[in-house]
Write a protein that holds these residues in place. Structure first.
Motif, PDB file in Angstrom:
ATOM      1  N   GLU A 146       0.824  -1.196   0.000  1.00  0.00           N
ATOM      2  CA  GLU A 146       0.000   0.000   0.000  1.00  0.00           C
ATOM      3  C   GLU A 146       0.868   1.259   0.000  1.00  0.00           C
ATOM      4  OE1 GLU A 146      -2.502  -0.460   3.358  1.00  0.00           O
ATOM      5  OE2 GLU A 146      -3.945  -1.753   2.320  1.00  0.00           O
ATOM      6  N   ASN A 147       1.961   1.236   0.785  1.00  0.00           N
ATOM      7  CA  ASN A 147       2.837   2.402   0.853  1.00  0.00           C
ATOM      8  C   ASN A 147       3.560   2.652  -0.459  1.00  0.00           C
ATOM      9  OD1 ASN A 147       2.187   3.025   3.472  1.00  0.00           O
ATOM     10  ND2 ASN A 147       3.879   1.872   4.370  1.00  0.00           N
ATOM     11  N   ASN A 148       3.755   1.587  -1.257  1.00  0.00           N
ATOM     12  CA  ASN A 148       4.442   1.732  -2.531  1.00  0.00           C
ATOM     13  C   ASN A 148       3.475   1.879  -3.690  1.00  0.00           C
ATOM     14  OD1 ASN A 148       7.092   1.620  -1.527  1.00  0.00           O
ATOM     15  ND2 ASN A 148       6.976  -0.604  -1.362  1.00  0.00           N
ATOM     16  N   SER A 149       2.211   2.117  -3.378  1.00  0.00           N
ATOM     17  CA  SER A 149       1.187   2.292  -4.394  1.00  0.00           C
ATOM     18  C   SER A 149       0.722   3.746  -4.410  1.00  0.00           C
ATOM     19  CB  SER A 149       0.000   1.372  -4.103  1.00  0.00           C
ATOM     20  OG  SER A 149      -1.088   1.692  -4.942  1.00  0.00           O
ATOM     21  N   ILE A 150       0.353   4.207  -5.587  1.00  0.00           N
ATOM     22  CA  ILE A 150      -0.151   5.577  -5.713  1.00  0.00           C
ATOM     23  C   ILE A 150      -1.610   5.662  -5.268  1.00  0.00           C
ATOM     24  CG2 ILE A 150      -0.940   5.339  -8.109  1.00  0.00           C
ATOM     25  CD1 ILE A 150       0.091   8.132  -8.648  1.00  0.00           C
ATOM     26  N   ASN A 151      -2.272   4.522  -5.131  1.00  0.00           N
ATOM     27  CA  ASN A 151      -3.690   4.504  -4.759  1.00  0.00           C
ATOM     28  C   ASN A 151      -3.928   5.223  -3.430  1.00  0.00           C
ATOM     29  OD1 ASN A 151      -4.060   2.935  -7.009  1.00  0.00           O
ATOM     30  ND2 ASN A 151      -4.304   1.017  -5.896  1.00  0.00           N
ATOM     31  N   GLY A 152      -5.030   5.975  -3.378  1.00  0.00           N
ATOM     32  CA  GLY A 152      -5.406   6.630  -2.130  1.00  0.00           C
ATOM     33  C   GLY A 152      -5.485   8.143  -2.252  1.00  0.00           C
ATOM     34  N   LEU A 153      -5.649   8.773  -1.109  1.00  0.00           N
ATOM     35  CA  LEU A 153      -5.812  10.224  -1.028  1.00  0.00           C
ATOM     36  C   LEU A 153      -4.476  10.893  -0.717  1.00  0.00           C
ATOM     37  CD1 LEU A 153      -7.814  12.668  -0.911  1.00  0.00           C
ATOM     38  CD2 LEU A 153      -8.013  12.211   1.547  1.00  0.00           C
ATOM     39  N   TRP A 154      -4.174  11.977  -1.446  1.00  0.00           N
ATOM     40  CA  TRP A 154      -2.914  12.696  -1.281  1.00  0.00           C
ATOM     41  C   TRP A 154      -3.171  14.190  -1.153  1.00  0.00           C
ATOM     42  CZ3 TRP A 154       1.761  10.052  -1.114  1.00  0.00           C
ATOM     43  CH2 TRP A 154       1.717   8.702  -1.508  1.00  0.00           C
ATOM     44  N   LEU A 155      -2.401  14.836  -0.282  1.00  0.00           N
ATOM     45  CA  LEU A 155      -2.456  16.286  -0.135  1.00  0.00           C
ATOM     46  C   LEU A 155      -1.230  16.896  -0.791  1.00  0.00           C
ATOM     47  CD1 LEU A 155      -3.559  16.818   3.583  1.00  0.00           C
ATOM     48  CD2 LEU A 155      -4.957  16.383   1.563  1.00  0.00           C
ATOM     49  N   VAL A 156      -1.449  17.982  -1.519  1.00  0.00           N
ATOM     50  CA  VAL A 156      -0.335  18.714  -2.125  1.00  0.00           C
ATOM     51  C   VAL A 156       0.243  19.644  -1.057  1.00  0.00           C
ATOM     52  CG1 VAL A 156       0.349  20.350  -3.917  1.00  0.00           C
ATOM     53  CG2 VAL A 156      -1.358  18.592  -4.421  1.00  0.00           C
ATOM     54  N   LYS A 157       1.458  19.366  -0.627  1.00  0.00           N
ATOM     55  CA  LYS A 157       2.084  20.139   0.439  1.00  0.00           C
ATOM     56  C   LYS A 157       2.874  21.337  -0.091  1.00  0.00           C
ATOM     57  CE  LYS A 157       1.729  19.014   4.066  1.00  0.00           C
ATOM     58  NZ  LYS A 157       0.647  19.231   5.056  1.00  0.00           N
TER      59      LYS A 157
ATOM     60  N   ASN B 133       7.337   5.572   1.203  1.00  0.00           N
ATOM     61  CA  ASN B 133       6.434   5.504   2.350  1.00  0.00           C
ATOM     62  C   ASN B 133       5.201   6.358   2.092  1.00  0.00           C
ATOM     63  OD1 ASN B 133       8.165   3.763   3.739  1.00  0.00           O
ATOM     64  ND2 ASN B 133       9.350   5.487   4.550  1.00  0.00           N
ATOM     65  N   ASN B 134       4.989   7.385   2.862  1.00  0.00           N
ATOM     66  CA  ASN B 134       3.777   8.195   2.728  1.00  0.00           C
ATOM     67  C   ASN B 134       4.017   9.529   2.038  1.00  0.00           C
ATOM     68  OD1 ASN B 134       2.045   6.338   4.078  1.00  0.00           O
ATOM     69  ND2 ASN B 134       2.902   6.991   6.034  1.00  0.00           N
ATOM     70  N   LYS B 135       5.112   9.622   1.307  1.00  0.00           N
ATOM     71  CA  LYS B 135       5.421  10.857   0.592  1.00  0.00           C
ATOM     72  C   LYS B 135       5.661  10.554  -0.886  1.00  0.00           C
ATOM     73  CE  LYS B 135       7.299  13.367   4.547  1.00  0.00           C
ATOM     74  NZ  LYS B 135       8.416  14.180   5.074  1.00  0.00           N
TER      75      LYS B 135
ATOM     76  N   LEU C 281       3.803  15.771  -2.314  1.00  0.00           N
ATOM     77  CA  LEU C 281       2.533  15.300  -1.780  1.00  0.00           C
ATOM     78  C   LEU C 281       2.756  14.388  -0.585  1.00  0.00           C
ATOM     79  CD1 LEU C 281       2.533  14.862  -5.202  1.00  0.00           C
ATOM     80  CD2 LEU C 281       0.092  14.893  -4.733  1.00  0.00           C
ATOM     81  N   GLU C 282       1.736  14.319   0.266  1.00  0.00           N
ATOM     82  CA  GLU C 282       1.760  13.401   1.405  1.00  0.00           C
ATOM     83  C   GLU C 282       0.432  12.664   1.474  1.00  0.00           C
ATOM     84  OE1 GLU C 282       2.710  15.253   5.079  1.00  0.00           O
ATOM     85  OE2 GLU C 282       4.721  15.878   4.458  1.00  0.00           O
ATOM     86  N   ARG C 283       0.508  11.392   1.842  1.00  0.00           N
ATOM     87  CA  ARG C 283      -0.703  10.589   1.960  1.00  0.00           C
ATOM     88  C   ARG C 283      -1.585  11.128   3.089  1.00  0.00           C
ATOM     89  NH1 ARG C 283      -1.577   5.720  -0.353  1.00  0.00           N
ATOM     90  NH2 ARG C 283       0.641   5.373  -0.800  1.00  0.00           N
ATOM     91  N   ALA C 284      -2.899  11.067   2.900  1.00  0.00           N
ATOM     92  CA  ALA C 284      -3.832  11.614   3.885  1.00  0.00           C
ATOM     93  C   ALA C 284      -4.978  10.633   4.128  1.00  0.00           C
ATOM     94  CB  ALA C 284      -4.380  12.949   3.423  1.00  0.00           C
TER      95      ALA C 284
END
Length: 237
Positions: free
Chosen positions: A24-35, A102-104, A120-123
């Motif tokens: 999951e951490n190595n996947s682009i799937n999911g919600l991301w915030l533009v930091k 990881n989450n970035k 970006l960071e995972r959210a």
């Protein structure tokens, strides 16, 4: 023997959970915030910008509570990311090169000769922008013009209110001239609200805003006016 079987079973569960977590951490799937967004030497980071990548190669994006884009995404073997918005314009720049740890995540590409980097960071949830917090009913506390308090003339009964509606319209209540209506918009990169009155002979108003708890401060950028307001939850008669 039963104890060893239990230990092996628990170890297997932990191993599978760890593998799933890494996947999951190595996947682009999911919600991301533009930091942060850097264009050349300039930083141009939008407020509360988010993107959601789904496993079926669809994507949505927006700012704060507003979802404004929808489309698809693809990632090739060279880790080049292409994003298409079915309600947007064609992206003629090259795909983004991405780095995922990881989450970035970092996107990099050239646009019109400028190096663009998006961080970006995972959210876990869609962010709330400061502009979203403006929605609702506000009571005027003070109105200052040319460093002088003018509430006695503009708000003599101390019951004036500003109602900022979700549909980007506003209403001024209990003003000496009666109710006033207009539309407003907020800026995508800074804390600014622009207000256009429907009332004849009323000029546009542009404010920088600041929110602290239930207090809202509006500082005009095209006049000397400064207004302070307090959030309320009931209309004043």
């Amino acid at each position: 023997m039963k104890i060893w079987k239990s230990i092996l079973y628990c170890s297997l569960i932990v191993f599978l959970a760890t593998c799933k977590s890494k996947k999951e951490n190595n996947s682009i799937n999911g919600l991301w915030l533009v930091k942060k967004v850097k264009v050349g030497k300039n930083e141009m980071t939008p407020i509360a910008r988010w993107m959601k990548f789904n496993a079926d190669s669809t994507q949505t994006s927006g700012n704060g509570w507003l979802q404004h884009s929808v489309g698809t995404w693809s990632l090739n073997a060279q880790n080049k990311l292409s994003v298409t918005n079915t309600n947007g314009i064609v992206d003629t720049a090259e795909p983004f090169s991405i780095e995922l740890l990881n989450n970035k995540m970092t996107w990099t590409r050239l646009e019109d000769g400028n190096k663009v980097k998006v961080f970006l960071e995972r959210a876990n949830k869609i962010p709330t922008s400061e502009a979203n917090k403006l929605f609702g009913l506000w009571k005027f506390d003070s109105i200052i013009e040319n460093k002088k308090e003018v509430s006695d003339s503009l708000n003599p009964k101390n019951k004036a209110m500003l109602f900022l509606r979700w549909d980007n319209t506003y209403v001024l209540y209990n003003y000496p001239e009666g109710e006033q209506y207009g539309v407003y918009k907020t800026h995508g990169h800074r804390l600014q609200i622009d207000m256009l009155s429907y009332t004849k002979k009323k000029k546009n108003q542009y404010y920088q805003f600041n929110l602290e708890n239930k207090k809202l401060t509006l500082k005009s950028t095209n006049s000397s006016r400064e207004i302070t307001l307090t959030r309320i939850h009931k209309f004043l008669e």
